[in-house]
Design a protein around this motif. Structure first.
Motif, mmCIF file in Angstrom:
data_model
loop_
_atom_site.group_PDB
_atom_site.id
_atom_site.type_symbol
_atom_site.label_atom_id
_atom_site.label_comp_id
_atom_site.label_asym_id
_atom_site.label_seq_id
_atom_site.Cartn_x
_atom_site.Cartn_y
_atom_site.Cartn_z
ATOM 1 N N ALA A 1 -6.912 11.161 -2.538
ATOM 2 C CA ALA A 1 -8.226 11.819 -2.582
ATOM 3 C C ALA A 1 -8.966 11.554 -3.888
ATOM 4 N N ASP A 2 -8.234 11.384 -5.003
ATOM 5 C CA ASP A 2 -8.882 11.115 -6.286
ATOM 6 C C ASP A 2 -9.047 9.626 -6.570
ATOM 7 N N GLY A 3 -8.546 8.779 -5.672
ATOM 8 C CA GLY A 3 -8.707 7.341 -5.827
ATOM 9 C C GLY A 3 -7.788 6.693 -6.825
ATOM 10 N N LYS A 4 -6.881 7.481 -7.421
ATOM 11 C CA LYS A 4 -5.999 6.935 -8.444
ATOM 12 C C LYS A 4 -4.749 6.264 -7.886
ATOM 13 N N VAL A 5 -4.386 6.615 -6.652
ATOM 14 C CA VAL A 5 -3.175 6.074 -6.032
ATOM 15 C C VAL A 5 -3.543 5.403 -4.713
ATOM 16 N N LEU A 6 -2.932 4.254 -4.462
ATOM 17 C CA LEU A 6 -3.085 3.557 -3.192
ATOM 18 C C LEU A 6 -1.718 3.485 -2.520
ATOM 19 N N VAL A 7 -1.670 3.902 -1.266
ATOM 20 C CA VAL A 7 -0.432 3.865 -0.494
ATOM 21 C C VAL A 7 -0.485 2.680 0.453
ATOM 22 N N SER A 8 0.593 1.882 0.478
ATOM 23 C CA SER A 8 0.655 0.728 1.384
ATOM 24 C C SER A 8 1.947 0.777 2.197
ATOM 25 N N GLY A 9 1.858 0.370 3.439
ATOM 26 C CA GLY A 9 3.022 0.270 4.316
ATOM 27 C C GLY A 9 3.084 -1.123 4.907
ATOM 28 N N GLY A 10 4.301 -1.656 5.044
ATOM 29 C CA GLY A 10 4.421 -3.033 5.493
ATOM 30 C C GLY A 10 5.381 -3.230 6.646
ATOM 31 N N ALA A 11 5.360 -4.438 7.189
ATOM 32 C CA ALA A 11 6.300 -4.811 8.243
ATOM 33 C C ALA A 11 7.728 -4.878 7.727
ATOM 34 N N ASP A 12 7.887 -4.775 6.409
ATOM 35 C CA ASP A 12 9.220 -4.735 5.807
ATOM 36 C C ASP A 12 9.809 -3.323 5.793
ATOM 37 N N SER A 13 9.113 -2.356 6.462
ATOM 38 C CA SER A 13 9.558 -0.960 6.575
ATOM 39 C C SER A 13 9.562 -0.226 5.243
ATOM 40 N N VAL A 14 8.745 -0.676 4.302
ATOM 41 C CA VAL A 14 8.675 -0.082 2.961
ATOM 42 C C VAL A 14 7.308 0.568 2.759
ATOM 43 N N ILE A 15 7.321 1.767 2.140
ATOM 44 C CA ILE A 15 6.094 2.453 1.719
ATOM 45 C C ILE A 15 6.021 2.362 0.198
ATOM 46 N N LYS A 16 4.914 1.839 -0.332
ATOM 47 C CA LYS A 16 4.753 1.712 -1.782
ATOM 48 C C LYS A 16 3.541 2.524 -2.247
ATOM 49 N N LEU A 17 3.678 3.136 -3.400
ATOM 50 C CA LEU A 17 2.584 3.847 -4.053
ATOM 51 C C LEU A 17 2.203 3.066 -5.314
ATOM 52 N N TRP A 18 0.914 2.696 -5.407
ATOM 53 C CA TRP A 18 0.419 1.863 -6.499
ATOM 54 C C TRP A 18 -0.517 2.657 -7.399
ATOM 55 N N ASP A 19 -0.438 2.395 -8.712
ATOM 56 C CA ASP A 19 -1.407 2.914 -9.673
ATOM 57 C C ASP A 19 -2.614 1.987 -9.629
ATOM 58 N N VAL A 20 -3.742 2.493 -9.155
ATOM 59 C CA VAL A 20 -4.919 1.641 -8.942
ATOM 60 C C VAL A 20 -5.436 1.077 -10.258
ATOM 61 N N ALA A 21 -5.402 1.871 -11.330
ATOM 62 C CA ALA A 21 -5.953 1.427 -12.616
ATOM 63 C C ALA A 21 -5.150 0.290 -13.222
ATOM 64 N N THR A 22 -3.813 0.379 -13.134
ATOM 65 C CA THR A 22 -2.961 -0.620 -13.796
ATOM 66 C C THR A 22 -2.424 -1.682 -12.838
ATOM 67 N N GLY A 23 -2.423 -1.378 -11.553
ATOM 68 C CA GLY A 23 -1.855 -2.314 -10.578
ATOM 69 C C GLY A 23 -0.343 -2.266 -10.526
ATOM 70 N N LYS A 24 0.241 -1.283 -11.205
ATOM 71 C CA LYS A 24 1.693 -1.166 -11.240
ATOM 72 C C LYS A 24 2.196 -0.338 -10.057
ATOM 73 N N GLU A 25 3.377 -0.691 -9.620
ATOM 74 C CA GLU A 25 4.027 0.066 -8.561
ATOM 75 C C GLU A 25 4.567 1.370 -9.152
ATOM 76 N N LYS A 26 4.102 2.517 -8.604
ATOM 77 C CA LYS A 26 4.523 3.821 -9.108
ATOM 78 C C LYS A 26 5.861 4.243 -8.511
ATOM 79 N N SER A 27 5.999 4.082 -7.189
ATOM 80 C CA SER A 27 7.230 4.505 -6.525
ATOM 81 C C SER A 27 7.309 3.887 -5.140
ATOM 82 N N VAL A 28 8.503 3.989 -4.588
ATOM 83 C CA VAL A 28 8.763 3.489 -3.231
ATOM 84 C C VAL A 28 9.380 4.627 -2.431
ATOM 85 N N LEU A 29 8.819 4.899 -1.263
ATOM 86 C CA LEU A 29 9.357 5.937 -0.384
ATOM 87 C C LEU A 29 10.314 5.291 0.596
ATOM 88 N N THR A 30 11.521 5.786 0.626
ATOM 89 C CA THR A 30 12.530 5.211 1.509
ATOM 90 C C THR A 30 13.082 6.291 2.423
#
Length: 610
Positions: free
Chosen positions: A497-526
């Motif tokens: 909602a604040d635009g600071k985090v981007l959530v992505s899901g892939g065909a690799d069955s992985v959910i990733k949370l990205w820091d939009v400002a830095t482009g760094k991966e914040k965490s992975v939901l498994t």
């Protein structure tokens, strides 16, 4: 022996049409447990159906030519297909993923058949050659030659030692699989042979073709045992009931499709069913011998009860699986789009359908409301984009958006711009009031599968088949960032909602949370998710993340902590799209069963279906 003289029973009433592919259906096969039906079509697709409900489970793509043949292995764990592109493919019917490609034929592959032990696959085609493949190694261990015309069909005897082949050279040939030698040639037909099938006992063999006669041979002696007359046009398919009591044959013309049932022992005719439009191109008998499914000239499947001839399947609101759902901003209307090309608008409080839009000829893959709720945009596999009045369902504008299907779309928060992504790899921007295309040159190196605008509308995130997430400057038109980390295509995206985090899901069955400002991966939901992520959705208050995977699992997560709140599996089926209600109390899901289901977020349980 001549055909019995008993008159056939009267034609039965036409059954319900289940679903359809866009061209003729050339091949059908039941899974051994009878729960799944596979069909191969002239549009190059294979479709897996729930045989009890008639709903589409999955569409398998990969062939570039007509799918002439399909077959399940005896344990149901593999599905084989043969195509006009000259290849045979092996698929995992559970996940829908392609396992391997068998090459070597010089022309279309018209027939595939698994040996009863499931360790061997036979393929044949227009090159007049039969190949026997060892499935462990993927190598052809035998090549059988002798036919003087294209080979249209294959059938294994139950003892695994004999293979029958039917050809346009008017012969059925029997082959010894131990030596690869031809045992005998059956040549009583006067026209090309299109189909062949062993009886379950293996003692008899039936072939049908252009001469309209049902030829039944003794498989041991090669002598013709029956010649059944009664069809008025060419025959394309034949099948025995697994209990061995009946034989089904299909064929005919465009104006007079024919399905006939015969007593397999006496040859006495049973039901004679006229099917329109014809012809009956293929058929499959259920493992419990109760049902026969036919593929006919208009690309539809029809199901018949062998005892009564009546339809066995009832239709739901959507004839195909629901690919996409979206709530209107006020939460009062829910939109859904499905594989049958329809868009439906529902009253979210009562579950009653208000409007149906039928302007797409391909599956509706994506849809979204503008922030004022007045316009609904829909994108389709046919490459078209429609802007609809969300109250009446009437189109306001339409465009040919992408050359290879519209896979995803998203409005800016103010609703003035719409972004679309397609199978052609391009990302496009459209003016909402006019429906006109704005000049952009954005693209992925592969298909664009997902997208979302940041809350301020200045950044667009797109996910591609190349496994990357790209951030685009909407005002400047330049790429801002490129996130890499997924091993396969990025199928789902959503901003916090604040635009600071981007959530992505892939065909690799992985959910990733990205820091939009830095482009760094914040965490992975498994968690226990397999088959690939199909959808992600974030509640409007930013607290709850919903994820769906191909194995039918929907999980609810606490976005702040990354902890799993609830997991639903089984009751929803495979979910292809999700949307939160504006009040954050309900989650709408659309899936393979053709229904839209509502989940109570607080309790984490299914609340209703519409």
């Amino acid at each position: 022996m001549s055909s019995p003289s008993d008159k056939p029973k009267p034609a039965l009433a036409d059954p319900l049409t289940l679903n359809w592919q866009t061209q003729w259906i050339y091949s059908l096969a039941y899974s051994p447990d009878g729960k799944t039906l596979a069909s191969g079509s002239g549009d190059g697709t294979l479709v897996l159906w729930n045989s009890a409900t008639g709903h589409e489970r999955a569409t398998l793509t990969g062939h570039t030519g007509k799918v002439f043949a399909v077959a399940f292995s005896s344990d149901g764990k593999m599905l084989a297909s043969g195509s006009g592109d000259g290849t045979a493919k092996l698929w995992d019917p559970t996940t829908g993923l392609e396992k391997s490609v068998l090459t070597g034929h010089k022309g279309p592959v018209r027939a595939v058949a698994f040996a009863p032990d499931g360790l061997t696959l036979a393929t044949a085609g227009w090159d007049r050659v039969v190949k026997i493949w060892d499935l462990h190694s993927g190598v052809a261990r035998l090549t059988l030659q002798g036919h003087r015309g294209p080979i249209n069909a294959l059938s294994f005897a139950t003892d695994r030692r004999i293979l029958a082949t039917a050809s346009e050279d008017k012969t059925v040939r029997l082959w010894d699989l131990a030596t690869g030698a031809e045992r005998t040639s059956l040549a009583t037909a006067t026209g090309a042979l299109n189909a062949v099938a062993f009886a379950p006992s293996g003692k008899r063999l039936t072939g049908v073709g252009e001469d309209s006669i049902v030829h039944v041979w003794d498989s041991n002696t090669g002598q013709q045992w029956l010649a059944l007359a009664g069809h008025t046009g060419p025959l394309y398919c034949v099948g025995y009931t697994p209990n061995g009591t009946h034989l089904a044959t299909g064929g005919g013309s465009i104006f007079n499709g024919e399905l006939k049932l015969w007593d397999s022992m006496s040859g006495h005719p049973g039901h004679a069913i006229r099917v329109q439009p014809g012809p009956v191109r293929c058929l499959a008998v259920s493992p419990d011998s109760s049902t026969v499914v036919t593929g006919i000239g208009d690309g539809s499947l029809r199901v018949w009860n062998l005892a009564t001839g009546q339809a066995k399947v009832s239709m739901k609101a959507h004839r195909h699986r629901v690919y996409t759902v979206s709530f209107a901003p006020d939460g009062k209307t829910l939109a859904s789009g499905a594989g049958d090309g329809s868009v439906k608008l529902w009253d979210a409080s009562t579950g009653l359908m208000r409007v149906t839009f039928q302007g797409h000829v391909g599956s509706v893959r994506c849809l979204s409301f503008t922030s004022d709720g007045k316009t609904l945009a829909t994108g389709s596999g046919d490459g078209t984009l429609h802007f609809l009045d969300s109250t009446t369902g009437q189109p306001r504008a339409a465009a040919r958006a992408h050359t290879d299907g519209v896979n995803c779309l998203a409005f800016t928060p103010d609703g003035k711009l719409l972004a679309t992504g397609g199978g052609d790899g391009s990302v496009k921007l459209w003016d909402t009031p006019t429906g006109q295309l704005r000049p952009t040159h954005w693209a992925h190196s592969g298909t664009v599968w997902s997208m979302d605008f940041a809350p301020d509308g200045k950044t667009l995130a797109t996910g591609g088949g190349d496994g990357t997430v790209k951030l685009w400057d909407v005002g400047g038109g330049q790429a801002r960032a490129n996130f890499k980390g997924h091993l396969h295509r990025v199928t789902a995206l959503t901003f916090s909602a604040d635009g600071k985090v981007l959530v992505s899901g892939g065909a690799d069955s992985v959910i990733k949370l990205w820091d939009v400002a830095t482009g760094k991966e914040k965490s992975v939901l498994t968690g226990r998710m397999s088959g690939g992520i199909t959808s992600v959705a974030l509640s409007p208050d930013g607290r709850v993340l919903a994820t769906a995977s191909l194995d039918g699992t929907v999980k609810l997560w606490n976005l702040a902590t990354g902890q799993e709140r609830a997991s639903l599996k089984g009751s929803l089926g495979t979910v292809w799209s999700m949307a939160f209600a504006p009040d954050c109390r309900l989650l709408a899901t659309g899936g393979e069963e053709g229904t839209v289901k509502l989940v109570d977020i607080a309790k984490g349980v299914l609340r209703a279906s519409v």
